[in-house]
Design an enzyme around this catalytic site. Structure first.
Site, short mmCIF file in Angstrom:
data_model
loop_
_atom_site.label_atom_id
_atom_site.label_comp_id
_atom_site.label_asym_id
_atom_site.label_seq_id
_atom_site.Cartn_x
_atom_site.Cartn_y
_atom_site.Cartn_z
N CYS A 256 5.12 0.97 -7.65
CA CYS A 256 5.57 2.08 -6.80
C CYS A 256 7.02 2.47 -7.07
CB CYS A 256 5.33 1.79 -5.32
SG CYS A 256 6.13 0.31 -4.69
N HIS B 291 6.90 -0.55 0.29
CA HIS B 291 6.39 0.44 -0.67
C HIS B 291 7.46 1.50 -0.87
CE1 HIS B 291 3.58 3.07 -2.69
NE2 HIS B 291 3.75 4.01 -1.78
#
Length: 181
Positions: free
Chosen positions: A13, A115
């Site tokens: 990510c 994330h």
């Protein structure tokens, strides 16, 4: 011009957020990110800046070093400040670290991981370029709507925001409406 949007692979990510914020799929790849990790901790057997499994999960130090390779800086946003102080026209984009539930198939596990997502103003609209989305999501076309979005995200426990700015903008602090504050 189409909006560049990388989709999630492995634990990459941070890589996707960087490429999405720079709107360049060739800005960084797994090899260049791993090399940054190595340069941050030369000689370490287990690199503290990425996953032991080698699947990504890069930390903020890697993102900051990567941004510098693009003649930019990552400025950590102090959530105690008012978002209205931001001079949005002088900010290239945003990388946000948000809590994210772990999915095992269709089941969501009550454990949260971090994330990285990219946010960017492109051609008159603000976009959420989260690599977990199937396509870029329009946040809105006004600064007020975008700042409301940021405000709601930053209320989450553990959510952090980095401003991605050109080096001279960082040095002069012109990412702020009043650079002397």
């Amino acid at each position: 011009m189409p909006i560049y949007h990388e989709k999630q692979r492995w634990e990459l990510c941070a890589l996707h957020a960087l490429n999405n914020v720079f709107q360049d799929g060739k800005a960084f790849n797994k090899q260049s990110m791993d090399e940054l990790c190595q340069s941050l901790s030369p000689g370490s057997v287990l690199n503290p800046h990425k996953s032991m499994l080698g699947l990504g999960n890069y930390d903020v130090n890697v993102i900051m070093a990567a941004v510098q390779r693009r003649e930019c800086e990552a400025v950590w946003w102090d959530k105690r400040r008012s978002l209205e102080q931001l001079e949005l026209d002088n900010i290239l984009g945003f990388i946000m670290n948000v809590p994210s539930p772990i999915q095992l198939g269709f089941v969501s596990v009550p454990i949260r991981r971090k994330h990285w997502i990219a946010l960017r103003h492109i051609e008159g609209a603000f976009y959420n370029l989260d690599s977990k989305l199937s396509k870029p999501q329009t946040i809105g076309t006004t600064s007020a709507i975008f700042l409301d979005f940021l405000r709601s995200q930053l209320k989450q426990k553990g959510c952090e925001l980095l401003l991605i700015v050109e080096r001279d903008v960082c040095e002069l602090r012109t990412w702020l409406k009043d650079p002397t504050s």
